[in-house]
Enzyme design. Structure first.
Site, mmCIF file in Angstrom:
data_model
loop_
_atom_site.group_PDB
_atom_site.id
_atom_site.type_symbol
_atom_site.label_atom_id
_atom_site.label_comp_id
_atom_site.label_asym_id
_atom_site.label_seq_id
_atom_site.Cartn_x
_atom_site.Cartn_y
_atom_site.Cartn_z
ATOM 1 N N TYR A 89 0.815 -1.215 0.000
ATOM 2 C CA TYR A 89 0.000 0.000 0.000
ATOM 3 C C TYR A 89 0.849 1.266 0.000
ATOM 4 C CZ TYR A 89 -4.497 -2.309 0.832
ATOM 5 O OH TYR A 89 -5.642 -3.042 0.705
ATOM 6 N N ASP A 113 -1.826 -18.708 1.438
ATOM 7 C CA ASP A 113 -2.789 -19.474 0.626
ATOM 8 C C ASP A 113 -3.473 -20.546 1.461
ATOM 9 O OD1 ASP A 113 -0.292 -20.682 0.744
ATOM 10 O OD2 ASP A 113 -0.230 -21.289 -1.363
ATOM 11 N N ASP A 117 -5.995 -7.374 4.315
ATOM 12 C CA ASP A 117 -7.145 -6.812 3.604
ATOM 13 C C ASP A 117 -7.976 -7.935 2.999
ATOM 14 O OD1 ASP A 117 -8.802 -4.849 2.322
ATOM 15 O OD2 ASP A 117 -7.712 -5.263 0.455
ATOM 16 N N LYS A 128 4.054 -15.371 3.244
ATOM 17 C CA LYS A 128 4.300 -16.156 2.026
ATOM 18 C C LYS A 128 5.802 -16.352 1.939
ATOM 19 C CE LYS A 128 2.927 -18.099 -1.870
ATOM 20 N NZ LYS A 128 2.082 -19.317 -1.910
ATOM 21 N N ASP A 147 -11.875 -9.725 4.565
ATOM 22 C CA ASP A 147 -13.152 -9.826 3.833
ATOM 23 C C ASP A 147 -13.614 -11.280 3.783
ATOM 24 O OD1 ASP A 147 -13.031 -7.069 3.281
ATOM 25 O OD2 ASP A 147 -13.818 -7.343 1.250
HETATM 26 C C1 IPM Z 1 -10.271 -1.787 3.900
HETATM 27 C C2 IPM Z 1 -10.552 -1.253 2.524
HETATM 28 C C3 IPM Z 1 -9.456 -0.267 2.132
HETATM 29 C C4 IPM Z 1 -8.154 -1.019 2.123
HETATM 30 C C5 IPM Z 1 -9.688 0.453 0.781
HETATM 31 C C6 IPM Z 1 -10.981 1.216 0.763
HETATM 32 C C7 IPM Z 1 -8.533 1.341 0.415
HETATM 33 O O1 IPM Z 1 -10.682 -2.286 1.608
HETATM 34 O O2 IPM Z 1 -10.161 -0.980 4.849
HETATM 35 O O3 IPM Z 1 -10.173 -2.998 4.051
HETATM 36 O O4 IPM Z 1 -7.818 -1.695 1.132
HETATM 37 O O5 IPM Z 1 -7.439 -0.954 3.129
HETATM 38 MG MG MG Z 2 -10.682 -4.191 2.478
#
Ligand code: IPM
Ligand code: MG
Length: 359
Positions: free
Chosen positions: A141, A223, A247, A191, A251
């Protein structure tokens, strides 16, 4: 207690969920006689529209006077032009970097009431209780160089995955401190079979682990960690990992909780100021309709009260109220309800549960 809270509603569903969360702040303030003052500021796409800057100086200045920050979401199709010179997400990244928020805590709990809202089998997710600790100010990032150029071979794009040992050490140490108050298992995800930065990560994690004999450390490749998250999620206690892996895995982990709309987060770091936000993002497809699930933001308020203001009882009362509202059948559309509540309706269900509990 008197506290100054900066509210950053941002884009998409951000304004709706932040105003729902404000009702919860107000209820807690009333019940426990606190004086919460709000300072609403711009971030993201709306900040670009109004000032040209996704993290304008007025927002940065507000942090100086703040005890904590609650963020909604940033981004949306309006600002998605790949050729744009400035993007909403830059505001979020600048916020994380400028406040030194190197650790992002994402707790994942499978609520008994929502076991059937997950596409995963009930027996697999029942009892899931993990804490994802995502490194937040390093890795892909922020690494340099990043560039795009035209070469004789074609268009070339570069991002850099970079870590310095102290960046790994501080976030892994935090993961160990948090594990000490939980089931005492840290899974460090990397990794290391491919990436040099991961080999450094593993080395440092091992070193930190050696200083914590009472806590078990395991290493897992990202993975296979991704697979284990859906095949045996109950085995995890604290997961610590680099920015991009965290990240993606968080999710994925949200599926265990029934919906992305359930997961709060806390970003903590060098300074005393913490930033709290739902992990779900701006959800442009449902923005402005008043149907977004406010629970992730409400639970982020609980994390704010706990980590930034030291108000543990108040935080726990919000978490208990969410559980009680779910048990009473309160559901937004993302939780697969036949007759879903609106954003406001869901917040009111949590408020009703708060009010019914003994102060
Ligand atoms: C998160 C989001 C952010 C990230 C985006 C919106 C930049 O996906 O906070 O997980 O990738 O960190
Ligand atoms: Mg995210």
């Amino acid at each position: 207690m008197q506290a100054n809270i900066v509210l950053l509603p941002g884009d998409g569903v951000g304004p709706e969920i932040v105003s729902a969360a404000k009702l919860i702040f107000d209820a807690v303030a009333r019940r426990h006689h606190h004086d919460f003052r709000y300072d609403e500021q711009l971030i993201g796409g709306i900040a670009i529209d109004e000032t040209g800057d996704p993290l304008p100086p007025a927002t940065r200045a507000a942090f100086e006077r703040a005890d904590a920050v609650l963020l909604g979401a940033v981004g949306g199709p309006r600002w998605d032009d790949p050729k744009a010179s400035v993007r909403p997400e830059q505001g979020l990244l600048a916020l994380r970097k400028s406040l030194g928020l190197y650790a992002n805590l994402r707790p994942v709990t499978a609520y008994d009431e929502l076991l059937d809202a997950s596409p995963l089998r009930r027996e697999r997710i029942e009892g899931v209780d993990m804490l994802m600790v995502r490194e937040l100010t390093g890795g892909l990032y922020f690494g340099e160089p990043r560039s795009r150029s035209t070469t004789p071979q074609g268009v070339r794009a570069v991002d850099t995955l970079e870590y310095t040992d102290f960046e790994v050490r501080r976030v892994v140490e935090l993961a160990f401190r948090l594990a000490a108050g939980r089931r005492r298992l840290v899974t460090s995800v990397d990794k290391a079979n491919v990436l040099e930065s991961s080999r450094l990560w593993r080395e440092v994690a091992t070193d930190v682990g050696a200083a914590h004999a009472d806590i078990t450390l395991e290493h897992q490749l990202v993975d296979s960690a991704a697979m284990r998250l859906v095949t045996a999620p109950k085995e995890f206690d604290v997961i610590v990992t680099e920015n991009m892996f965290g990240d993606i895995l968080s999710d994925e982990a949200s599926v265990l909780a029934g919906s992305l709309g359930m997961l709060p987060s806390a970003s903590l770091g060098e300074g005393t100021l913490g930033v709290y936000e739902p992990i779900h993002g701006s959800a442009p497809d449902i923005a402005g309709k008043g149907v977004a699930n406010p629970v992730a933001t409400i639970l982020s308020v609980a994390m704010l009260l706990r980590h930034s203001l030291g108000l543990e009882a108040e935080a726990a009362s919000i978490e208990a109220a969410v559980t009680q509202a779910l048990a009473a059948g309160a559901r937004t559309a993302d939780l697969g309800a036949e007759r879903p509540l609106s954003t406001l309706g869901m917040a009111e269900a949590v408020l009703a549960a708060l009010d019914s509990a003994a102060p």
